[in-house]
Design an enzyme around this catalytic site. Structure first.
Site, mmCIF file in Angstrom:
data_model
loop_
_atom_site.group_PDB
_atom_site.id
_atom_site.type_symbol
_atom_site.label_atom_id
_atom_site.label_comp_id
_atom_site.label_asym_id
_atom_site.label_seq_id
_atom_site.Cartn_x
_atom_site.Cartn_y
_atom_site.Cartn_z
ATOM 1 N N GLU A 116 12.329 -44.813 19.282
ATOM 2 C CA GLU A 116 13.746 -44.298 18.888
ATOM 3 C C GLU A 116 14.586 -43.612 20.054
ATOM 4 O O GLU A 116 15.396 -42.784 20.136
ATOM 5 C CB GLU A 116 13.741 -43.180 17.987
ATOM 6 C CG GLU A 116 13.089 -43.835 16.566
ATOM 7 C CD GLU A 116 13.712 -44.613 15.727
ATOM 8 O OE1 GLU A 116 14.905 -45.213 16.348
ATOM 9 O OE2 GLU A 116 13.679 -44.743 14.510
ATOM 10 N N HIS A 139 13.075 -35.564 15.694
ATOM 11 C CA HIS A 139 13.399 -36.353 14.691
ATOM 12 C C HIS A 139 11.903 -36.418 13.774
ATOM 13 O O HIS A 139 10.992 -36.353 14.415
ATOM 14 C CB HIS A 139 13.541 -37.756 15.060
ATOM 15 C CG HIS A 139 13.320 -38.938 14.067
ATOM 16 N ND1 HIS A 139 14.228 -39.098 12.864
ATOM 17 C CD2 HIS A 139 12.267 -39.842 13.606
ATOM 18 C CE1 HIS A 139 13.664 -40.314 12.250
ATOM 19 N NE2 HIS A 139 12.701 -40.530 12.438
ATOM 20 N N HIS A 141 10.286 -36.822 9.186
ATOM 21 C CA HIS A 141 10.442 -37.325 7.774
ATOM 22 C C HIS A 141 10.065 -36.358 6.784
ATOM 23 O O HIS A 141 9.077 -36.664 6.269
ATOM 24 C CB HIS A 141 9.483 -38.557 7.748
ATOM 25 C CG HIS A 141 9.537 -39.591 8.963
ATOM 26 N ND1 HIS A 141 8.539 -40.531 9.201
ATOM 27 C CD2 HIS A 141 10.591 -39.968 9.749
ATOM 28 C CE1 HIS A 141 9.020 -41.189 10.110
ATOM 29 N NE2 HIS A 141 10.200 -41.003 10.439
ATOM 30 N N GLU A 169 21.451 -19.506 2.563
ATOM 31 C CA GLU A 169 21.374 -19.638 3.821
ATOM 32 C C GLU A 169 21.956 -21.130 4.459
ATOM 33 O O GLU A 169 22.264 -21.040 5.798
ATOM 34 C CB GLU A 169 19.799 -19.602 4.417
ATOM 35 C CG GLU A 169 19.355 -18.506 4.732
ATOM 36 C CD GLU A 169 20.021 -17.436 5.550
ATOM 37 O OE1 GLU A 169 20.905 -16.657 4.860
ATOM 38 O OE2 GLU A 169 19.842 -17.902 6.753
ATOM 39 N N HIS A 210 14.939 -42.489 5.320
ATOM 40 C CA HIS A 210 13.852 -42.329 6.388
ATOM 41 C C HIS A 210 13.775 -41.049 6.977
ATOM 42 O O HIS A 210 12.493 -40.811 7.039
ATOM 43 C CB HIS A 210 14.688 -43.196 7.447
ATOM 44 C CG HIS A 210 13.918 -43.362 8.720
ATOM 45 N ND1 HIS A 210 13.746 -44.585 9.471
ATOM 46 C CD2 HIS A 210 13.155 -42.479 9.433
ATOM 47 C CE1 HIS A 210 13.188 -44.329 10.476
ATOM 48 N NE2 HIS A 210 12.600 -43.016 10.393
HETATM 49 O O1 2HA Z 1 8.218 -42.930 15.466
HETATM 50 O O2 2HA Z 1 9.686 -41.977 13.188
HETATM 51 O O3 2HA Z 1 11.855 -43.597 13.324
HETATM 52 C C1 2HA Z 1 8.071 -43.421 14.315
HETATM 53 C C2 2HA Z 1 9.516 -43.025 13.757
HETATM 54 C C3 2HA Z 1 10.552 -44.133 13.797
HETATM 55 ZN ZN ZN Z 2 11.420 -41.957 11.803
#
Ligand code: 2HA
Ligand code: ZN
Length: 269
Positions: A116, A139, A141, A169, A210
């Site tokens: 990414e 980033h 998940h 909050e 995602h």
């Molecule tokens: O690195 O999260 O978006 C793996 C991920 C791709």
């Molecule tokens: Zn990801």
């Protein structure tokens, strides 16, 4: 030269990735982090003129030439970063026309930066333009945030206001709301460039089905944004099956905004 594994930024990133893994936000190789570093921060630990390898970037970002970043590696598991940081992390310098990076430390077993990278670098550039103290793009998940994108409208104002309504909050921590992109193929320059565009005006971006990406001046600040979004989304996912999701009304949100002097996005309340 001092041992880089003792550097404060390295220790902080290791404990952060351990924590995020334990929260269940970074299954397998999910998630990635990059941190802008100053040459003065890294020069006690590594020789900045010793280049290990040169790595290609799929787009050119000339504005970042000469900048240094600590970046998690592609395919690496957050679960393992603190056990073997030199394998899972790298320190790079952007060079040439901005479409190459010199590896100065890390990715020990032939690795490279996160897939990414275009989103990370583009997002850094946009945040740096409006905030000289900006340092971190993170980033992950987070489960409830992803779950919410399955069942809620992806319209940014609607998504943000539902989060604000879930617990007091949320509006305090992100009065500018969250940005959202529809599902797109990940790890692709297309999603990277579309994401960078969102960071012109937001610190939080949700990728439908995602995950979530946030920007901060510090790792803690970025993490704090992500966990507050995730808390709001968790409450939403817990209550929405009951059919009652009214939450905090606009008048009350306005009271919070006044009490805390918040810069709420224009026209949203
Ligand atoms: O690195 O999260 O978006 C793996 C991920 C791709
Ligand atoms: Zn990801």
């Amino acid at each position: 030269m001092k041992d880089i594994l003792t550097a404060p930024f390295m220790k902080e990133l290791e404990s952060m990735t351990d924590n995020m893994y334990r929260l269940g936000w970074n299954e397998r190789n999910g998630g990635n982090i990059s941190m802008l570093l100053d040459e003065e921060q890294i020069s006690p630990y590594i020789e900045c003129d010793k280049v290990i390898r040169t790595l290609p970037i799929k787009v050119a970002i000339p504005e970042l030439v000469g900048r240094y970043f600590l970046v998690t590696g592609t395919g690496k598991y957050f679960k393992n970063i603190s056990k073997n940081p030199e394998d899972a992390l790298g320190i790079i310098r952007i060079v040439g026309d901005g479409s190459e990076a010199e590896l100065l430390w890390g990715y020990q077993n032939g690795g490279s930066f996160t897939s990414e990278i275009v989103m990370h670098l583009g997002a850094h550039l946009e945040r740096m333009r409006s905030n000289p103290k900006h340092r971190v793009i993170m980033h992950a998940h987070p489960t409830n945030t992803i779950a919410m994108t399955h069942v809620h409208s992806l319209e940014e104002k609607e998504f943000s206001k539902t989060l604000w309504r879930m617990c007091t909050e949320c509006i305090v921590i992100f009065p500018e709301g969250v940005s959202v992109l529809p599902w797109m193929v990940s790890s692709h320059p297309g999603i990277g460039l579309a994401s960078a565009e969102k960071f012109k005006d937001y610190r939080i971006l949700i990728w439908a089905l995602h995950g979530c990406t946030v920007a901060g001046d510090t790792l803690d600040e970025a993490f704090g944004l992500m966990e507050t979004v995730e808390k709001g989304a968790e409450i939403y996912m817990k209550i929405q099956s009951s059919g009652c999701v009214t939450g905090i009304d606009d008048a009350s949100l306005k009271q919070v905004a006044e009490a805390f002097g918040l810069q709420v996005r224009e026209g949203w309340l």
